[in-house]
Design a protein around this motif. Structure first.
Motif, mmCIF file in Angstrom:
data_model
loop_
_atom_site.group_PDB
_atom_site.id
_atom_site.type_symbol
_atom_site.label_atom_id
_atom_site.label_comp_id
_atom_site.label_asym_id
_atom_site.label_seq_id
_atom_site.Cartn_x
_atom_site.Cartn_y
_atom_site.Cartn_z
ATOM 1 N N THR A 3 0.843 -1.197 0.000
ATOM 2 C CA THR A 3 0.000 0.000 0.000
ATOM 3 C C THR A 3 0.881 1.251 0.000
ATOM 4 N N ALA A 4 1.922 1.235 0.813
ATOM 5 C CA ALA A 4 2.835 2.382 0.885
ATOM 6 C C ALA A 4 3.539 2.593 -0.457
ATOM 7 N N LEU A 5 3.970 1.502 -1.090
ATOM 8 C CA LEU A 5 4.667 1.622 -2.378
ATOM 9 C C LEU A 5 3.713 2.136 -3.460
ATOM 10 N N TYR A 6 2.455 1.719 -3.368
ATOM 11 C CA TYR A 6 1.432 2.214 -4.299
ATOM 12 C C TYR A 6 1.261 3.729 -4.125
ATOM 13 N N MET A 7 1.270 4.193 -2.874
ATOM 14 C CA MET A 7 1.141 5.631 -2.610
ATOM 15 C C MET A 7 2.302 6.405 -3.222
ATOM 16 N N LEU A 8 3.512 5.860 -3.102
ATOM 17 C CA LEU A 8 4.690 6.530 -3.692
ATOM 18 C C LEU A 8 4.539 6.637 -5.205
ATOM 19 N N GLU A 9 4.113 5.520 -5.807
ATOM 20 C CA GLU A 9 3.964 5.476 -7.256
ATOM 21 C C GLU A 9 2.921 6.498 -7.722
ATOM 22 N N LEU A 10 1.841 6.551 -6.960
ATOM 23 C CA LEU A 10 0.755 7.471 -7.299
ATOM 24 C C LEU A 10 1.216 8.927 -7.223
ATOM 25 N N VAL A 11 1.910 9.273 -6.165
ATOM 26 C CA VAL A 11 2.405 10.648 -6.008
ATOM 27 C C VAL A 11 3.367 10.975 -7.147
#
Ligand SMILES: [Zn+2]
Length: 260
Positions: free
Chosen positions: A92-100
């Motif tokens: 979930t955290a890595l997805y947030m980084l990718e999204l940003v």
């Protein structure tokens, strides 16, 4: 121009055997792309290669958006070890980084997004954090911030309020319009995503949530919101994010069954 700012590592690529190119989200300058010389040496000042999610105090010199800036010093204040222990939280955290990284242009300051990401990562590291609700709040707030999401309380086509829709099972979301469509308007729009009443309720909860306060969202509607916003993001970017499959997984490629 030299700056010292709080920063979160969004992405890294190898540059040479000893150096990396690191993309950081900084609080005042936004996303910066820096050459980190020698960081991969074990005795480097940063104590080894800089890792995704690493958060700390960054001293750098940035040029224009096309030219690689230079990392001068990075002292880590948090590596988010707690959330790394659990695959779901880490993904979930890595997805947030990718999204940003996808949503923000380089050198464009967004302190509110820095604060949002900082708090979301902190929260994901806490054992009692409901992962789907944390992600739903994060996606919703980020999309609102970058202007990809309109108000979700009325039909974007005819203006009918959700409360006045006679059949709330017949509410749709249009990614192209960035808002809701009622049953009557739905037919004229080819691209749309069907919304369950519980998802609408969850969106209404997010709409009144205060910045920095914890949002209480039960798991199933939070997951539905995540699938909806994941669908919207994929439509807007014209691609699925790499981590989407791991985070929004249960819908798999069916996420696009609404596509025409
Ligand atoms: Zn309508």
């Amino acid at each position: 121009m030299r700056s010292r700012e709080p920063a979160i590592c969004l992405r890294t690529t190898d540059y040479s055997e000893t150096s990396q190119v690191v993309h950081f989200l900084t609080r005042q300058t936004g996303v910066v792309r820096l050459l980190a010389k020698g960081t991969k040496r074990p005795k480097s000042k940063s104590g080894g290669a800089i890792d995704l999610l690493s958060e700390g105090d960054l001293l750098f010199s940035a040029k224009d958006a096309e030219t690689l800036g230079v990392l001068m010093e990075f002292s880590e204040t948090s590596s988010h070890t707690a959330l790394r222990r659990d695959a779901k939280r880490l993904n979930t955290a890595l997805y947030m980084l990718e999204l940003v990284h996808e949503m923000l242009a380089e050198g464009d300051p967004h302190p509110a997004v820095f604060d949002l990401l900082h708090r979301a990562l902190q929260r994901l590291g806490q054992e009692d954090a409901p992962v789907p609700a944390v992600l739903a709040y994060f996606q919703w707030r980020l999309l609102r911030h970058v202007g990809l999401l309109g108000g979700l309380d009325a039909c974007v086509s005819c203006g009918l309020c959700v409360g006045e829709m006679s059949d709330r099972a017949g509410v749709y979301f249009s990614s192209r319009l960035g808002g809701l469509l009622c049953d009557g308007c739905e037919g004229s729009q080819r691209e749309k995503f069907h919304l369950e009443p519980a998802t609408l309720e969850a969106l209404a909860t997010l709409a009144v949530a205060e910045v920095g306060r914890r949002v209480s969202l039960p798991d199933p509607p939070a997951r539905s919101v995540n699938r909806l916003l994941g669908y919207h993001i994929a439509q807007q970017l014209g691609k699925r994010l790499k981590m989407a499959r791991h985070v929004l997984g249960e819908l798999g490629d069916g996420l696009f069954s609404n596509d025409v």
